[in-house]
Design a protein around this motif. Structure first.
Motif, PDB file in Angstrom:
ATOM      1  N   ASP A  58      -5.512  46.227  62.221  1.00 36.90           N
ATOM      2  CA  ASP A  58      -4.307  45.246  63.075  1.00 36.90           C
ATOM      3  C   ASP A  58      -4.726  45.376  64.530  1.00 36.90           C
TER       4      ASP A  58
ATOM      5  N   LYS B 221      -7.858  43.118  65.200  1.00 37.15           N
ATOM      6  CA  LYS B 221      -7.382  41.681  65.218  1.00 37.15           C
ATOM      7  C   LYS B 221      -6.505  41.199  66.346  1.00 37.15           C
ATOM      8  N   GLU B 222      -5.507  42.017  66.896  1.00 33.48           N
ATOM      9  CA  GLU B 222      -4.791  41.842  68.239  1.00 33.48           C
ATOM     10  C   GLU B 222      -5.618  41.579  69.282  1.00 33.48           C
TER      11      GLU B 222
ATOM     12  N   ILE C  64     -15.666  41.251  61.683  1.00 30.95           N
ATOM     13  CA  ILE C  64     -15.170  41.127  63.289  1.00 30.95           C
ATOM     14  C   ILE C  64     -16.025  41.823  63.966  1.00 30.95           C
TER      15      ILE C  64
ATOM     16  N   GLU D  72      -8.803  41.019  69.294  1.00 31.32           N
ATOM     17  CA  GLU D  72      -9.839  39.708  69.167  1.00 31.32           C
ATOM     18  C   GLU D  72      -8.749  38.581  69.453  1.00 31.32           C
ATOM     19  N   LYS D  73      -7.833  38.590  68.975  1.00 29.60           N
ATOM     20  CA  LYS D  73      -6.691  37.475  69.266  1.00 29.60           C
ATOM     21  C   LYS D  73      -6.594  37.040  70.674  1.00 29.60           C
ATOM     22  N   SER D  74      -6.318  38.283  71.557  1.00 33.26           N
ATOM     23  CA  SER D  74      -6.094  38.267  72.793  1.00 33.26           C
ATOM     24  C   SER D  74      -7.293  38.126  73.743  1.00 33.26           C
ATOM     25  N   GLY D  75      -8.445  38.127  73.285  1.00 40.44           N
ATOM     26  CA  GLY D  75      -9.660  38.171  73.808  1.00 40.44           C
ATOM     27  C   GLY D  75     -10.281  39.251  74.420  1.00 40.44           C
TER      28      GLY D  75
END
Length: 191
Positions: free
Chosen positions: A170, A173-174, A124, A176-179
């Motif tokens: 975790d 990842k959050e 990531i 990354e998911k939220s930009g």
């Protein structure tokens, strides 16, 4: 560097145990190598150093000596001058956390992650293009255990930006998911 029989946590001879005790009593930071784990090193170092017994203590690549010499240096007060005193753990952790703008404490390193979580977070982070440093927590048990307490975060990997804990896989990842990951890594305040 201390070449010894066993490890500092589990010395496998009395001389190795005693030299570890002396170094620890004087807060000398050292790494060790178990000469029982590699016969080539065990025999080769005797020839290289022209010193037939173990343990052998080296500072800056130079042989200091064995237990008798280390004892004598400790008794005369010269040991601290010969060896580097260890920073208090908290100071070491702060220095490591701040060694770069982005620091990842992980199992292994960028080139060879040694667990799935570390491998995933490296992947990531690499995708972001942001420069970051790594610290292999498997190489230093004191840092590994101390950082868990210092950060109040019980697992690895741990990601720090500008000396502040961001979190583990975790959280990354959050983000990354939220930009928000790239702005977080750049130290920008996300709104």
């Amino acid at each position: 560097m201390l070449f010894m029989k066993g490890t500092p946590q589990e010395p496998r001879c009395g001389f190795s145990k005693k030299i570890v005790e002396i170094l620890n009593e004087h807060n000398i930071h050292f790494c060790s190598f178990d000469i029982l784990s590699d016969e080539d090193v065990r025999q080769g170092l005797k020839v290289y150093s022209n010193w037939p017994t173990y343990p052998q203590l080296y500072v800056n690549g130079e042989l200091v000596g064995g237990l008798d010499i280390v004892k004598e240096l400790a008794e005369t007060g010269e040991l601290e001058k010969t060896c580097h005193k260890e920073m208090r753990l908290e100071e070491r952790l702060k220095a490591l956390i701040n060694k770069s703008k982005v620091v990842l404490f992980m199992k292994g390193n960028k080139a060879l992650a040694k667990c799935g979580f570390s491998r995933t977070i490296v992947g990531i982070l690499n995708e972001t293009g942001v420069e970051y440093e790594t610290f292999d927590i498997l190489e230093d048990e004191e840092v590994r255990q101390g950082l868990k307490k210092f950060s109040n975060w019980p697992t690895y990997p741990q990601l720090y930006v500008n000396g502040e804990l961001i979190g583990g896989l975790d959280i990354v990842k959050e983000l990354e998911k939220s930009g928000e990951l790239l702005s977080t890594l750049k130290g920008e305040n996300a709104s």
